[in-house]
Design an enzyme around this catalytic site. Structure first.
Site, mmCIF file in Angstrom:
data_model
loop_
_atom_site.group_PDB
_atom_site.id
_atom_site.type_symbol
_atom_site.label_atom_id
_atom_site.label_comp_id
_atom_site.label_asym_id
_atom_site.label_seq_id
_atom_site.Cartn_x
_atom_site.Cartn_y
_atom_site.Cartn_z
ATOM 1 N N HIS A 1 49.260 -12.855 -65.869
ATOM 2 C CA HIS A 1 48.316 -12.894 -64.748
ATOM 3 C C HIS A 1 47.231 -11.826 -64.840
ATOM 4 C CE1 HIS A 1 50.639 -16.003 -62.961
ATOM 5 N NE2 HIS A 1 51.692 -15.243 -62.775
ATOM 6 N N ARG B 1 26.881 -16.513 -29.036
ATOM 7 C CA ARG B 1 27.957 -17.176 -29.796
ATOM 8 C C ARG B 1 28.951 -17.807 -28.841
ATOM 9 N NH1 ARG B 1 28.866 -14.629 -35.616
ATOM 10 N NH2 ARG B 1 26.871 -13.559 -35.763
ATOM 11 N N ARG C 1 46.759 -15.926 -58.414
ATOM 12 C CA ARG C 1 46.153 -17.151 -57.862
ATOM 13 C C ARG C 1 44.712 -17.349 -58.325
ATOM 14 N NH1 ARG C 1 47.507 -17.682 -51.661
ATOM 15 N NH2 ARG C 1 46.756 -19.781 -52.090
ATOM 16 N N PRO D 1 44.498 -9.096 -49.744
ATOM 17 C CA PRO D 1 43.869 -7.770 -49.654
ATOM 18 C C PRO D 1 42.722 -7.772 -48.626
ATOM 19 C CG PRO D 1 43.884 -8.594 -51.931
ATOM 20 C CD PRO D 1 44.368 -9.706 -51.060
ATOM 21 N N GLU D 2 42.742 -6.824 -47.738
ATOM 22 C CA GLU D 2 41.697 -6.683 -46.730
ATOM 23 C C GLU D 2 40.876 -5.432 -47.051
ATOM 24 O OE1 GLU D 2 40.842 -8.729 -44.470
ATOM 25 O OE2 GLU D 2 42.543 -10.073 -44.235
#
Ligand code: ZN
Length: 279
Positions: free
Chosen positions: A96, A158, A114, A5-6
């Site tokens: 789950h 950076r 997970r 999921p983003e």
């Protein structure tokens, strides 16, 4: 395996239940197997709590609770494989389902095979565990202050590749792997370019592109909202319209050159070697 999921998935998740749960009273709470971090208080202490407006910060959701005993809220994260669903019915938990918040309006349930997801109690968003977990997050992509100059300033000094600087999430949140690849394509930037070497005009284009791909993904998520069992459908339906992500060997939609894939920081980067340049 479904995509992680983003930010757009998390925002679509928030929109899917925020209105329904706002003002609800907690009538029960249940923990399943341990998640990434412990809840931090006895679930019974949530009982009688009234849910406020659900907010999002990065990939975290914040569920404010004014409880008779505990005042604060729950910080939720979907981890690698979590989905959060709200339903009027309250079926028995499956194997789950590791967190249930039962309210007088329905059941909020975290399913997470997970178990990298988390539900953590915090006295507020800017103190306690929440403050710690959110401390390193960059600006929200839809914050009007996120623009070219902000991105350019964040990238200065950076030495890492621009793609990795975006993935780090400490300049702007939301540019996960799919969206970083797509944004760099839209802005015509080679993902290997050293972050500090990005010019100001290109930083402005990239900031615009990051916002653009995330807005497009949110829109794609809106269409999967009705069947909310599948939060990962957002990334899935977004990928169908992706310019480079997942398209190795296929022709670039702009110039026809085959899209290439390479590894950067153990993640796949997809790019067009012709449209995306170093300067
Ligand atoms: Zn191209």
């Amino acid at each position: 395996m479904p995509a992680m999921p983003e930010l757009p998935e998390v925002e679509v998740t928030r929109r899917s239940f925020a209105d329904a749960i706002d003002g609800a009273t907690v009538t029960g709470a249940r923990l399943g197997k341990p998640l990434r971090w412990p809840l931090g208080l006895e679930p019974e202490r949530l009982l009688g709590g009234r849910v406020g407006a659900v907010a999002r910060r990065g990939k975290y959701l914040w569920l404010p609770l004014s409880a008779p005993v505990a005042q604060g809220g729950l910080l939720l994260h979907l981890g690698m494989s979590g989905t959060l669903g709200f339903s009027a019915a309250a079926p028995a938990p499956a194997c789950h389902d590791h967190f249930d918040l039962l309210t007088d309006r329905g059941l909020l349930r975290l399913n997470d095979p997970r178990r990298f997801g988390a539900v953590v109690w915090s006295p507020s968003l800017d103190s306690g565990p929440a403050a710690k977990l959110l401390a390193g997050l960059g600006m929200e992509p839809f914050d009007p202050r996120f623009d070219g100059p902000h991105l350019h300033a964040g990238l200065s000094g950076r030495r890492v590749a621009i793609k990795l600087a975006l993935l780090a999430g400490d300049i702007v949140v939301g540019a996960g792997n799919i969206y970083a690849c797509e944004a760099l394509f839209l802005a015509g930037i080679d993902p290997r370019l050293q972050a500090s070497k990005l010019s100001r005009p290109r930083a402005a284009r990239l900031a615009q592109a990051v916002r653009g791909v995330l807005a497009q993904a949110l829109e794609a998520g809106g269409t999967t909202l009705r069947d909310f069992k599948d939060a990962h459908g957002v990334a899935g339906s977004f990928q169908m319209q992706a310019q480079v992500y997942g398209r190795e060997g296929q022709n670039c939609r702009v110039c026809g050159t085959p899209v290439r894939r390479m590894l950067q920081g153990q993640r796949s980067t997809f790019f067009c070697p012709r449209c995306q340049t170093r300067s």
